[in-house]
Write a protein that holds these residues in place. Structure first.
Motif, PDB file in Angstrom:
ATOM      1  N   ARG A 189      -0.313 -13.175   1.140  1.00  0.00           N
ATOM      2  CA  ARG A 189      -1.274 -14.025   0.428  1.00  0.00           C
ATOM      3  C   ARG A 189      -2.226 -13.236  -0.464  1.00  0.00           C
ATOM      4  NH1 ARG A 189      -3.255 -18.174   5.263  1.00  0.00           N
ATOM      5  NH2 ARG A 189      -1.365 -19.487   5.297  1.00  0.00           N
ATOM      6  N   HIS A 190      -2.568 -11.986  -0.055  1.00  0.00           N
ATOM      7  CA  HIS A 190      -3.687 -11.312  -0.709  1.00  0.00           C
ATOM      8  C   HIS A 190      -3.349 -10.000  -1.411  1.00  0.00           C
ATOM      9  CE1 HIS A 190      -6.555 -14.135   1.053  1.00  0.00           C
ATOM     10  NE2 HIS A 190      -5.901 -14.008   2.200  1.00  0.00           N
ATOM     11  N   ALA A 191      -2.262  -9.335  -1.070  1.00  0.00           N
ATOM     12  CA  ALA A 191      -1.931  -8.069  -1.725  1.00  0.00           C
ATOM     13  C   ALA A 191      -1.469  -8.336  -3.153  1.00  0.00           C
ATOM     14  CB  ALA A 191      -0.854  -7.323  -0.951  1.00  0.00           C
ATOM     15  N   SER A 192      -1.744  -7.373  -4.066  1.00  0.00           N
ATOM     16  CA  SER A 192      -1.329  -7.522  -5.458  1.00  0.00           C
ATOM     17  C   SER A 192      -0.638  -6.254  -5.937  1.00  0.00           C
ATOM     18  CB  SER A 192      -2.531  -7.849  -6.348  1.00  0.00           C
ATOM     19  OG  SER A 192      -3.470  -6.795  -6.316  1.00  0.00           O
ATOM     20  N   ARG A 193      -0.078  -6.302  -7.128  1.00  0.00           N
ATOM     21  CA  ARG A 193       0.788  -5.234  -7.632  1.00  0.00           C
ATOM     22  C   ARG A 193       0.066  -3.895  -7.729  1.00  0.00           C
ATOM     23  NH1 ARG A 193       5.597  -4.854  -9.829  1.00  0.00           N
ATOM     24  NH2 ARG A 193       5.876  -7.114  -9.646  1.00  0.00           N
ATOM     25  N   ASP A 194      -1.212  -3.890  -8.057  1.00  0.00           N
ATOM     26  CA  ASP A 194      -1.944  -2.634  -8.240  1.00  0.00           C
ATOM     27  C   ASP A 194      -2.496  -2.058  -6.936  1.00  0.00           C
ATOM     28  OD1 ASP A 194      -1.495  -2.685 -10.967  1.00  0.00           O
ATOM     29  OD2 ASP A 194      -3.317  -3.864 -11.362  1.00  0.00           O
ATOM     30  N   ASP A 195      -2.303  -2.741  -5.821  1.00  0.00           N
ATOM     31  CA  ASP A 195      -2.876  -2.288  -4.545  1.00  0.00           C
ATOM     32  C   ASP A 195      -2.031  -1.186  -3.920  1.00  0.00           C
ATOM     33  OD1 ASP A 195      -4.750  -4.240  -4.912  1.00  0.00           O
ATOM     34  OD2 ASP A 195      -3.877  -5.651  -3.469  1.00  0.00           O
ATOM     35  N   ILE A 196      -2.717  -0.352  -3.144  1.00  0.00           N
ATOM     36  CA  ILE A 196      -2.036   0.636  -2.302  1.00  0.00           C
ATOM     37  C   ILE A 196      -2.456   0.353  -0.860  1.00  0.00           C
ATOM     38  CG2 ILE A 196      -1.780   3.064  -1.686  1.00  0.00           C
ATOM     39  CD1 ILE A 196      -2.311   3.790  -4.569  1.00  0.00           C
ATOM     40  N   ALA A 197      -1.488   0.063  -0.015  1.00  0.00           N
ATOM     41  CA  ALA A 197      -1.767  -0.203   1.397  1.00  0.00           C
ATOM     42  C   ALA A 197      -1.509   1.056   2.211  1.00  0.00           C
ATOM     43  CB  ALA A 197      -0.898  -1.344   1.908  1.00  0.00           C
ATOM     44  N   VAL A 198      -2.527   1.491   2.954  1.00  0.00           N
ATOM     45  CA  VAL A 198      -2.365   2.604   3.885  1.00  0.00           C
ATOM     46  C   VAL A 198      -2.023   1.988   5.240  1.00  0.00           C
ATOM     47  CG1 VAL A 198      -3.449   4.599   4.984  1.00  0.00           C
ATOM     48  CG2 VAL A 198      -4.005   4.023   2.605  1.00  0.00           C
ATOM     49  N   VAL A 199      -0.773   2.126   5.630  1.00  0.00           N
ATOM     50  CA  VAL A 199      -0.258   1.468   6.836  1.00  0.00           C
ATOM     51  C   VAL A 199      -0.260   2.475   7.979  1.00  0.00           C
ATOM     52  CG1 VAL A 199       1.695   0.250   7.844  1.00  0.00           C
ATOM     53  CG2 VAL A 199       1.180  -0.022   5.400  1.00  0.00           C
ATOM     54  N   CYS A 200      -0.964   2.150   9.038  1.00  0.00           N
ATOM     55  CA  CYS A 200      -1.066   3.048  10.196  1.00  0.00           C
ATOM     56  C   CYS A 200      -0.016   2.664  11.244  1.00  0.00           C
ATOM     57  CB  CYS A 200      -2.487   3.002  10.752  1.00  0.00           C
ATOM     58  SG  CYS A 200      -3.738   3.399   9.491  1.00  0.00           S
ATOM     59  N   THR A 201      -0.114   3.220  12.427  1.00  0.00           N
ATOM     60  CA  THR A 201       0.976   3.064  13.393  1.00  0.00           C
ATOM     61  C   THR A 201       0.574   2.298  14.656  1.00  0.00           C
ATOM     62  OG1 THR A 201       0.466   5.331  14.104  1.00  0.00           O
ATOM     63  CG2 THR A 201       2.340   5.034  12.640  1.00  0.00           C
ATOM     64  N   ASP A 202      -0.465   1.464  14.566  1.00  0.00           N
ATOM     65  CA  ASP A 202      -0.817   0.601  15.679  1.00  0.00           C
ATOM     66  C   ASP A 202      -0.940  -0.818  15.130  1.00  0.00           C
ATOM     67  OD1 ASP A 202      -1.613  -0.530  18.031  1.00  0.00           O
ATOM     68  OD2 ASP A 202      -3.592   0.400  18.082  1.00  0.00           O
ATOM     69  N   PRO A 203      -0.049  -1.720  15.545  1.00  0.00           N
ATOM     70  CA  PRO A 203       0.983  -1.568  16.571  1.00  0.00           C
ATOM     71  C   PRO A 203       2.255  -0.917  16.027  1.00  0.00           C
ATOM     72  CG  PRO A 203       0.989  -3.807  15.751  1.00  0.00           C
ATOM     73  CD  PRO A 203      -0.161  -3.116  15.070  1.00  0.00           C
ATOM     74  N   PRO A 204       3.167  -0.517  16.926  1.00  0.00           N
ATOM     75  CA  PRO A 204       4.452   0.034  16.489  1.00  0.00           C
ATOM     76  C   PRO A 204       5.192  -0.925  15.555  1.00  0.00           C
ATOM     77  CG  PRO A 204       4.158   0.364  18.848  1.00  0.00           C
ATOM     78  CD  PRO A 204       3.042  -0.521  18.402  1.00  0.00           C
ATOM     79  N   PHE A 205       5.972  -0.339  14.644  1.00  0.00           N
ATOM     80  CA  PHE A 205       6.774  -1.088  13.669  1.00  0.00           C
ATOM     81  C   PHE A 205       5.934  -1.810  12.631  1.00  0.00           C
ATOM     82  CE2 PHE A 205       9.841  -1.095  17.308  1.00  0.00           C
ATOM     83  CZ  PHE A 205      10.741  -0.223  16.727  1.00  0.00           C
ATOM     84  N   LEU A 206       4.666  -1.452  12.525  1.00  0.00           N
ATOM     85  CA  LEU A 206       3.844  -2.049  11.478  1.00  0.00           C
ATOM     86  C   LEU A 206       4.401  -1.710  10.098  1.00  0.00           C
ATOM     87  CD1 LEU A 206       1.358  -3.799  11.147  1.00  0.00           C
ATOM     88  CD2 LEU A 206      -0.047  -1.731  11.123  1.00  0.00           C
ATOM     89  N   SER A 207       5.046  -0.551   9.993  1.00  0.00           N
ATOM     90  CA  SER A 207       5.652  -0.165   8.707  1.00  0.00           C
ATOM     91  C   SER A 207       6.744  -1.144   8.291  1.00  0.00           C
ATOM     92  CB  SER A 207       6.229   1.253   8.804  1.00  0.00           C
ATOM     93  OG  SER A 207       7.261   1.324   9.775  1.00  0.00           O
ATOM     94  N   VAL A 208       7.476  -1.700   9.266  1.00  0.00           N
ATOM     95  CA  VAL A 208       8.565  -2.633   8.950  1.00  0.00           C
ATOM     96  C   VAL A 208       7.993  -3.946   8.417  1.00  0.00           C
ATOM     97  CG1 VAL A 208      10.539  -3.898   9.874  1.00  0.00           C
ATOM     98  CG2 VAL A 208      10.032  -1.593  10.718  1.00  0.00           C
ATOM     99  N   THR A 209       7.040  -4.501   9.148  1.00  0.00           N
ATOM    100  CA  THR A 209       6.439  -5.770   8.732  1.00  0.00           C
ATOM    101  C   THR A 209       5.790  -5.649   7.360  1.00  0.00           C
ATOM    102  OG1 THR A 209       5.976  -6.271  11.049  1.00  0.00           O
ATOM    103  CG2 THR A 209       4.792  -7.554   9.407  1.00  0.00           C
ATOM    104  N   THR A 210       5.016  -4.599   7.175  1.00  0.00           N
ATOM    105  CA  THR A 210       4.286  -4.456   5.916  1.00  0.00           C
ATOM    106  C   THR A 210       5.220  -4.127   4.756  1.00  0.00           C
ATOM    107  OG1 THR A 210       3.790  -2.154   6.487  1.00  0.00           O
ATOM    108  CG2 THR A 210       2.131  -3.817   7.034  1.00  0.00           C
ATOM    109  N   ALA A 211       6.302  -3.405   5.022  1.00  0.00           N
ATOM    110  CA  ALA A 211       7.240  -3.073   3.947  1.00  0.00           C
ATOM    111  C   ALA A 211       7.781  -4.336   3.298  1.00  0.00           C
ATOM    112  CB  ALA A 211       8.381  -2.216   4.481  1.00  0.00           C
ATOM    113  N   VAL A 212       8.133  -5.324   4.113  1.00  0.00           N
ATOM    114  CA  VAL A 212       8.666  -6.582   3.581  1.00  0.00           C
ATOM    115  C   VAL A 212       7.589  -7.308   2.777  1.00  0.00           C
ATOM    116  CG1 VAL A 212       9.640  -8.818   4.194  1.00  0.00           C
ATOM    117  CG2 VAL A 212      10.317  -6.775   5.471  1.00  0.00           C
ATOM    118  N   ALA A 213       6.394  -7.423   3.358  1.00  0.00           N
ATOM    119  CA  ALA A 213       5.320  -8.154   2.678  1.00  0.00           C
ATOM    120  C   ALA A 213       4.914  -7.468   1.377  1.00  0.00           C
ATOM    121  CB  ALA A 213       4.108  -8.267   3.608  1.00  0.00           C
TER     122      ALA A 213
END
Length: 418
Positions: free
Chosen positions: A95-119
């Motif tokens: 809903r809120h991320a945009s093309r110019d944003d950079i998301a720093v994705v941490c590791t709590d909870p596990p597999f957060l990288s998977v969920t955020t990669a899709v979004a």
């Protein structure tokens, strides 16, 4: 450019990892970045506290997502909490991320990288995966996938795919960085961004000036401290063995601060062994952190050797800031052990060597000058190699490079030092 930090806990008064994320985010805000942190409405170790859905902390706009909260101690309940945080974080980013944003994705909870990669792909935003703990490797090494190795391999493949889509991958240790280089495509941009501690937040306090020592009945004692998470990754039998060997030494006390998965077992073992020289205290609030760490004359840090490539004991950097020696219990060739050997800011003991640990403690008790010198060296190591300002400069350089490139950042080679 907007920088979005995503982690389940973001608060300056919680775990070392949470404080580290908050400190980086607030420093970026002070340097003019627009910073948003996406977290849960709960605290790391407080079941009853529910935080407001929106707040500003040190210039960071914190968005807190509503999730379940069964707590950290029960595996099934924690899994449900993880699921709902994943779902809420995914929804918020879409809903809120945009093309110019950079998301720093941490590791709590596990597999957060998977969920955020899709979004983030759906929104066209970039990501930096800040890998503090490696999952599923940690679970595999601890035997949690023993009955379903196929699930473990699938989980690792998903993790590799997700962080492989990053604009950059930030690793805290050379061991972890080397492991991921072997796991991922050679084109994956891995950066070595070491952990740190804020020397203004944690600083040396002399034993005579520390009221916590008086409050806890530790005046005129040599205090051997353990502070932080009593997690599965840590080893306590060596410490219990040494405490049993030193139980008749009236001037030596073990101060065990914190909680976690193994806390109840360690407390129970100490009671069964009659270890009156072992004192347990809860985690201390952020405003008492310097006093809490400086209540000990020497600190213990432990890590199971098979987890060297998965986890970095963040507590080590706070100990450096406090100007105290560290006795590391684990792999003698591990990351923390190499720093201690290179600079002489403590001692290293292999797991199971309780007698050697007891002997090392006696040696440090009897050689006050050497113990104080190790503490002074520890503080210099922090200032020279693991300072807050250095960490901020490296993070700003990485984010600015990403912002200029608009795509993937080239591989960053850094001189590997202890």
């Amino acid at each position: 450019m907007k920088v979005i930090f995503v982690n389940r806990y973001v608060s300056p008064d919680q775990s070392a990892t949470s404080r580290m994320i908050t400190s980086i985010a607030s420093a970026l805000a002070q340097r003019g970045y627009e910073v948003v942190a996406v977290a849960s409405r709960h605290l790391h170790n407080e079941d009853q506290t529910v935080l407001p859905p929106n707040e500003v902390i040190s210039g960071i706009k914190v968005v807190r997502l509503t999730t379940s909260h069964f707590g950290r101690l029960k595996t099934f309940g924690r899994a449900i909490d993880y699921f709902f945080f994943h779902l809420s974080a995914f929804t918020w980013l879409v809903r809120h991320a945009s093309r110019d944003d950079i998301a720093v994705v941490c590791t709590d909870p596990p597999f957060l990288s998977v969920t955020t990669a899709v979004a983030l792909r759906l929104r066209g935003a970039s990501s930096v995966n800040w890998v503090m703990d490696l999952f599923p490797e940690t679970a595999i090494e601890l035997g949690l996938f023993k009955r379903s190795p196929i699930v473990g391999r699938l989980a690792r493949s998903l993790r590799n795919w997700s962080i492989g889509t990053s604009a950059a991958i930030a690793c805290p240790t050379t061991t972890m960085a080397d492991y991921l280089r072997d796991e991922l495509s050679p084109r994956c941009p891995i950066s070595l961004l070491r952990q740190w501690s804020d020397g203004k937040e944690i600083y040396p306090i002399a034993a005579a000036d520390n009221e916590l020592r008086t409050e806890w009945g530790l005046d005129d004692k040599l205090v051997i401290g353990y502070s932080g998470n009593f997690g599965r990754a840590h080893e306590f039998d060596t410490i219990l063995n040494a405490a049993a060997l030193l139980r008749d030494q009236p001037d030596i006390r073990f101060l065990m601060i914190g909680n976690g998965h193994q806390h109840a077992r360690v407390v129970d073992a100490a009671k069964k062994l009659g270890l009156d020289n072992m004192i347990f205290k809860p985690l201390q609030p952020a405003e008492n952190l310097a006093k809490s760490l400086c209540a000990a004359d020497v600190h213990l840090v432990s890590l199971l050797p098979q987890l060297e490539h998965c986890i970095i004991p963040s507590k080590f950097y706070g100990i450096l800031a406090a100007g105290r020696p560290t006795i590391f219990i684990g792999d003698l060739n591990g990351e923390v052990a190499r720093v201690i050997d290179a600079y002489g800011c403590g001692k290293n003991i292999a797991i199971g060597e309780g007698q050697r640990l007891a002997a090392a403690i006696r040696e440090l008790r009897d050689d006050t000058a050497r113990r104080l010198e190790m503490g002074q060296i520890a503080r210099r190591v922090l200032t020279n190699d693991y300072s807050y300002d250095q960490a901020i400069d490296k993070w700003c350089a990485l984010l600015d490079r990403l912002d200029r490139s608009g795509d993937r950042v080239p591989h960053i080679e850094q001189r590997v030092s202890p």
